[in-house]
Design a protein around this motif. Structure first.
Motif, PDB file in Angstrom:
ATOM      1  N   ALA A 244      33.070  46.357  20.061  1.00  0.00           N
ATOM      2  CA  ALA A 244      34.494  45.689  19.827  1.00  0.00           C
ATOM      3  C   ALA A 244      34.307  44.330  20.555  1.00  0.00           C
ATOM      4  CB  ALA A 244      35.645  46.432  20.298  1.00  0.00           C
ATOM      5  N   ARG A 245      33.980  44.285  21.617  1.00  0.00           N
ATOM      6  CA  ARG A 245      33.776  43.043  22.691  1.00  0.00           C
ATOM      7  C   ARG A 245      32.695  42.027  22.102  1.00  0.00           C
ATOM      8  NH1 ARG A 245      36.022  40.562  26.413  1.00  0.00           N
ATOM      9  NH2 ARG A 245      34.777  39.306  28.161  1.00  0.00           N
ATOM     10  N   SER A 246      31.620  42.597  21.559  1.00  0.00           N
ATOM     11  CA  SER A 246      30.520  41.692  21.145  1.00  0.00           C
ATOM     12  C   SER A 246      31.263  40.953  19.879  1.00  0.00           C
ATOM     13  CB  SER A 246      29.315  42.270  20.880  1.00  0.00           C
ATOM     14  OG  SER A 246      28.598  42.973  22.018  1.00  0.00           O
ATOM     15  N   TRP A 247      31.849  41.892  18.863  1.00  0.00           N
ATOM     16  CA  TRP A 247      32.366  41.495  17.611  1.00  0.00           C
ATOM     17  C   TRP A 247      33.416  40.228  17.863  1.00  0.00           C
ATOM     18  CZ3 TRP A 247      30.817  42.100  12.968  1.00  0.00           C
ATOM     19  CH2 TRP A 247      31.363  41.578  11.820  1.00  0.00           C
ATOM     20  N   ALA A 248      34.141  40.616  18.995  1.00  0.00           N
ATOM     21  CA  ALA A 248      35.292  39.707  19.081  1.00  0.00           C
ATOM     22  C   ALA A 248      34.690  38.066  19.659  1.00  0.00           C
ATOM     23  CB  ALA A 248      36.359  40.219  20.225  1.00  0.00           C
ATOM     24  N   ILE A 249      33.764  38.343  20.389  1.00  0.00           N
ATOM     25  CA  ILE A 249      33.387  37.057  21.191  1.00  0.00           C
ATOM     26  C   ILE A 249      31.984  36.521  20.084  1.00  0.00           C
ATOM     27  CG2 ILE A 249      32.012  36.174  23.046  1.00  0.00           C
ATOM     28  CD1 ILE A 249      33.270  38.265  24.913  1.00  0.00           C
ATOM     29  N   HIS A 250      31.595  37.305  19.489  1.00  0.00           N
ATOM     30  CA  HIS A 250      30.168  36.633  18.733  1.00  0.00           C
ATOM     31  C   HIS A 250      30.584  36.548  17.430  1.00  0.00           C
ATOM     32  CE1 HIS A 250      27.354  38.555  21.806  1.00  0.00           C
ATOM     33  NE2 HIS A 250      27.872  37.552  22.396  1.00  0.00           N
ATOM     34  N   VAL A 251      31.739  37.050  16.709  1.00  0.00           N
ATOM     35  CA  VAL A 251      31.889  36.854  15.564  1.00  0.00           C
ATOM     36  C   VAL A 251      33.489  35.975  15.338  1.00  0.00           C
ATOM     37  CG1 VAL A 251      32.085  37.545  13.164  1.00  0.00           C
ATOM     38  CG2 VAL A 251      30.259  38.469  14.696  1.00  0.00           C
ATOM     39  N   MET A 252      34.349  36.857  15.763  1.00  0.00           N
ATOM     40  CA  MET A 252      35.792  36.323  15.517  1.00  0.00           C
ATOM     41  C   MET A 252      36.272  35.242  16.182  1.00  0.00           C
ATOM     42  SD  MET A 252      36.698  38.469  13.369  1.00  0.00           S
ATOM     43  CE  MET A 252      38.238  37.897  13.014  1.00  0.00           C
ATOM     44  N   ALA A 253      35.585  34.660  17.374  1.00  0.00           N
ATOM     45  CA  ALA A 253      35.807  33.487  17.988  1.00  0.00           C
ATOM     46  C   ALA A 253      35.394  32.510  17.175  1.00  0.00           C
ATOM     47  CB  ALA A 253      34.832  33.328  19.216  1.00  0.00           C
ATOM     48  N   HIS A 254      34.078  32.528  16.439  1.00  0.00           N
ATOM     49  CA  HIS A 254      34.088  31.412  15.358  1.00  0.00           C
ATOM     50  C   HIS A 254      34.993  31.267  14.216  1.00  0.00           C
ATOM     51  CE1 HIS A 254      30.451  31.332  17.437  1.00  0.00           C
ATOM     52  NE2 HIS A 254      29.810  32.328  17.127  1.00  0.00           N
ATOM     53  N   VAL A 255      35.254  32.683  14.028  1.00  0.00           N
ATOM     54  CA  VAL A 255      36.342  32.745  12.733  1.00  0.00           C
ATOM     55  C   VAL A 255      37.642  31.999  13.112  1.00  0.00           C
ATOM     56  CG1 VAL A 255      37.628  34.258  11.339  1.00  0.00           C
ATOM     57  CG2 VAL A 255      35.327  34.776  11.818  1.00  0.00           C
ATOM     58  N   TRP A 256      38.266  32.510  14.150  1.00  0.00           N
ATOM     59  CA  TRP A 256      39.590  31.682  14.718  1.00  0.00           C
ATOM     60  C   TRP A 256      39.255  30.318  15.022  1.00  0.00           C
ATOM     61  CZ3 TRP A 256      39.042  36.285  18.771  1.00  0.00           C
ATOM     62  CH2 TRP A 256      39.640  37.427  18.179  1.00  0.00           C
ATOM     63  N   ALA A 257      38.308  29.554  15.293  1.00  0.00           N
ATOM     64  CA  ALA A 257      38.007  28.388  15.571  1.00  0.00           C
ATOM     65  C   ALA A 257      38.284  27.864  14.243  1.00  0.00           C
ATOM     66  CB  ALA A 257      36.737  27.941  16.178  1.00  0.00           C
ATOM     67  N   ALA A 258      37.386  28.223  13.261  1.00  0.00           N
ATOM     68  CA  ALA A 258      37.568  27.911  11.776  1.00  0.00           C
ATOM     69  C   ALA A 258      38.815  27.999  11.180  1.00  0.00           C
ATOM     70  CB  ALA A 258      36.621  28.610  10.953  1.00  0.00           C
ATOM     71  N   ARG A 259      39.592  28.916  11.400  1.00  0.00           N
ATOM     72  CA  ARG A 259      41.060  29.226  11.047  1.00  0.00           C
ATOM     73  C   ARG A 259      41.736  28.152  11.462  1.00  0.00           C
ATOM     74  NH1 ARG A 259      43.042  35.210  11.926  1.00  0.00           N
ATOM     75  NH2 ARG A 259      41.226  35.549  10.487  1.00  0.00           N
ATOM     76  N   HIS A 260      41.884  27.744  12.794  1.00  0.00           N
ATOM     77  CA  HIS A 260      42.919  26.919  13.012  1.00  0.00           C
ATOM     78  C   HIS A 260      42.339  25.448  13.070  1.00  0.00           C
ATOM     79  CE1 HIS A 260      45.459  30.197  14.230  1.00  0.00           C
ATOM     80  NE2 HIS A 260      44.420  30.655  14.519  1.00  0.00           N
ATOM     81  N   LEU A 261      41.203  25.245  12.928  1.00  0.00           N
ATOM     82  CA  LEU A 261      40.522  23.672  12.667  1.00  0.00           C
ATOM     83  C   LEU A 261      40.406  23.137  11.470  1.00  0.00           C
ATOM     84  CD1 LEU A 261      38.006  22.713  15.536  1.00  0.00           C
ATOM     85  CD2 LEU A 261      39.920  21.658  15.070  1.00  0.00           C
ATOM     86  N   ILE A 262      39.942  24.118  10.465  1.00  0.00           N
ATOM     87  CA  ILE A 262      39.731  23.613   9.163  1.00  0.00           C
ATOM     88  C   ILE A 262      40.825  22.661   8.594  1.00  0.00           C
ATOM     89  CG2 ILE A 262      39.443  24.397   6.661  1.00  0.00           C
ATOM     90  CD1 ILE A 262      37.201  26.428   7.854  1.00  0.00           C
ATOM     91  N   PRO A 263      42.260  23.389   8.557  1.00  0.00           N
ATOM     92  CA  PRO A 263      43.479  22.732   7.988  1.00  0.00           C
ATOM     93  C   PRO A 263      43.391  21.251   8.668  1.00  0.00           C
ATOM     94  CG  PRO A 263      44.147  24.971   8.550  1.00  0.00           C
ATOM     95  CD  PRO A 263      42.773  24.661   9.115  1.00  0.00           C
ATOM     96  N   ARG A 264      43.235  21.288   9.746  1.00  0.00           N
ATOM     97  CA  ARG A 264      43.127  19.687  10.421  1.00  0.00           C
ATOM     98  C   ARG A 264      41.977  18.822  10.053  1.00  0.00           C
ATOM     99  NH1 ARG A 264      46.390  19.953  15.435  1.00  0.00           N
ATOM    100  NH2 ARG A 264      47.461  22.156  15.621  1.00  0.00           N
ATOM    101  N   TYR A 265      40.771  19.475   9.952  1.00  0.00           N
ATOM    102  CA  TYR A 265      39.831  18.789   9.628  1.00  0.00           C
ATOM    103  C   TYR A 265      39.760  18.235   7.978  1.00  0.00           C
ATOM    104  CZ  TYR A 265      36.497  19.998  13.487  1.00  0.00           C
ATOM    105  OH  TYR A 265      35.878  20.339  14.485  1.00  0.00           O
ATOM    106  N   LYS A 266      40.269  19.087   7.277  1.00  0.00           N
ATOM    107  CA  LYS A 266      40.595  18.780   5.768  1.00  0.00           C
ATOM    108  C   LYS A 266      41.691  17.736   5.834  1.00  0.00           C
ATOM    109  CE  LYS A 266      40.766  21.867   2.866  1.00  0.00           C
ATOM    110  NZ  LYS A 266      40.897  23.458   2.074  1.00  0.00           N
ATOM    111  N   ALA A 267      42.564  17.786   6.357  1.00  0.00           N
ATOM    112  CA  ALA A 267      43.789  16.718   6.500  1.00  0.00           C
ATOM    113  C   ALA A 267      43.037  15.284   6.963  1.00  0.00           C
ATOM    114  CB  ALA A 267      44.890  17.261   7.371  1.00  0.00           C
ATOM    115  N   ARG A 268      42.235  15.333   7.932  1.00  0.00           N
ATOM    116  CA  ARG A 268      41.661  13.932   8.127  1.00  0.00           C
ATOM    117  C   ARG A 268      40.257  13.636   7.820  1.00  0.00           C
ATOM    118  NH1 ARG A 268      42.731  16.575  13.370  1.00  0.00           N
ATOM    119  NH2 ARG A 268      40.685  17.490  14.266  1.00  0.00           N
ATOM    120  N   GLY A 269      39.794  14.408   6.697  1.00  0.00           N
ATOM    121  CA  GLY A 269      38.665  14.063   6.040  1.00  0.00           C
ATOM    122  C   GLY A 269      37.213  14.600   6.395  1.00  0.00           C
ATOM    123  N   GLY A 270      37.467  15.517   7.460  1.00  0.00           N
ATOM    124  CA  GLY A 270      36.153  16.096   8.030  1.00  0.00           C
ATOM    125  C   GLY A 270      36.281  16.296   9.288  1.00  0.00           C
TER     126      GLY A 270
END
Length: 264
Positions: free
Chosen positions: A108-134
Motif C-alpha cells: 500500500a505504501r509503495s503504491w501510494a508513493i510510486h504510483v498514486m503520487a504521479h496520478v495526483w500530480a497529473a490530476r491537479h496540474l493537467i487542467p492548469r496546463y491545458k488552460a495555459r497551453g502546456g
C-alpha cells in the motif's frame, strides 16, 4: 524544455537525486525551485542554499500534493515543470519465501508513493496546463520499472505501474502540449540505495546524484520521454524483449545467489 525563467517543483527534494535536481535547476536559472519533502529541515537547507521555497509534503496523501500545486501557483506563479521524484525502498527481503508478502503494508505504501503520487500530480496540474497551453512532468521511476527488482516485488511492481501511467500520460495529453519524461537510473549513491540489500541495482556503475541531475537537464532539453543515466539499461531492455524466458532464467539465478549470500 529549458528551466531558465520557469517555476519548478521537486518532490523528495531534501536529499539524493531530488536535492541534486533542485541545485541543478537553480544553477540553470529557474525562476523559483520549490523543494517539497517530509523532511522539512533538509528541505529548508536545500532551499536556503539556492534561494528556493519549501513545502512540507507527504506524497502518499493527495491533499498534500494538491496543496503544493495550489500554493505554489498562488504564491509564485504557474508551474512549468513538476518533478514527481519522491520514492522509498520498501519491501526488500532477499530471503522472502512468498512473493505476495505477509501483509499489505509495504504494498500500500509503495503504491501510494510510486504510483498514486504521479496520478495526483497529473490530476491537479493537467487542467492548469491545458488552460495555459502546456506544461511538463518529470517522473522519477527507476530502471526497475523497465527491468525488474530482485528482492522486492512491491518496488518492482509499482515501478512498472509508474511507467505504464507515464506512457498513458504522454499519449493522452500529447495534443494538449503536455510533455512527459521518466527518469530511470540504476544504482545512485543515495541514502535509499545504502539502506537496501545489495543486488543487481548495485555495482553496475553507481552514479552520483549530481551526475543524474545533469542527465535530467540534458533529457529535458531534448524532451526525451526516457532518460537513462545508465546507458547499459537500454541493452538490458533489448535482451529482455528478445528472449523473455532466458531473461527470467537469468534473473532467477541472481535471486538464488542473493538468497545464498544473505542466508549465510
Amino acid at each position: 524544455m529549458q528551466v531558465t525563467g520557469n517555476i519548478v517543483v521537486v518532490t523528495g527534494g531534501a536529499r539524493g537525486i531530488g536535492k541534486a535536481m533542485c541545485e541543478a535547476f537553480a544553477r540553470a536559472g529557474a525562476a523559483k525551485v520549490i523543494v517539497a519533502d517530509l523532511d522539512e529541515a533538509g528541505a529548508n537547507a536545500v532551499a536556503d542554499s539556492i534561494g528556493g521555497a519549501v513545502f512540507r509534503c507527504d506524497v502518499s496523501q493527495e491533499s498534500d500534493v494538491r496543496r503544493v500545486i495550489e500554493e505554489t501557483e498562488r504564491r509564485f506563479g504557474p508551474i512549468a515543470l513538476f518533478c514527481s521524484n519522491a520514492g522509498i525502498g520498501g519491501g526488500f527481503d532477499p530471503l522472502s519465501v512468498n512473493v505476495g508478502g505477509t501483509s499489505d503494508e509495504a504494498w500500500a505504501r509503495s503504491w501510494a508513493i510510486h504510483v498514486m503520487a504521479h496520478v495526483w500530480a497529473a490530476r491537479h496540474l493537467i487542467p492548469r496546463y491545458k488552460a495555459r497551453g502546456g506544461g511538463y512532468f518529470l517522473n522519477t521511476i527507476s530502471a526497475a520499472g523497465l527491468e525488474s527488482q530482485v528482492g522486492s516485488a512491491p518496488y518492482s511492481t509499482t515501478k512498472h505501474a509508474a511507467v505504464g501511467f507515464a506512457e498513458n500520460l504522454a499519449i493522452s495529453h500529447k495534443a494538449d502540449n503536455i510533455k512527459v519524461s521518466i527518469l530511470c537510473p540504476q544504482g545512485v549513491d543515495t541514502d535509499m540505495l545504502r539502506s537496501i540489500p545489495k543486488g543487481p541495482q548495485s555495482g553496475d556503475g553507481d552514479l552520483t546524484p549530481e551526475q543524474v541531475a545533469q542527465d535530467v537537464l540534458k533529457g529535458l532539453a531534448e524532451e526525451s520521454f526516457l532518460i537513462l543515466p545508465h546507458p547499459q539499461v537500454l541493452g538490458y531492455m533489448r535482451k529482455k524483449a528478445e528472449n523473455y524466458d532466458r531473461w527470467l532464467g537469468g534473473m532467477a539465478k541472481i535471486q538464488a545467489r542473493m538468497r545464498e549470500e544473505f542466508g549465510t
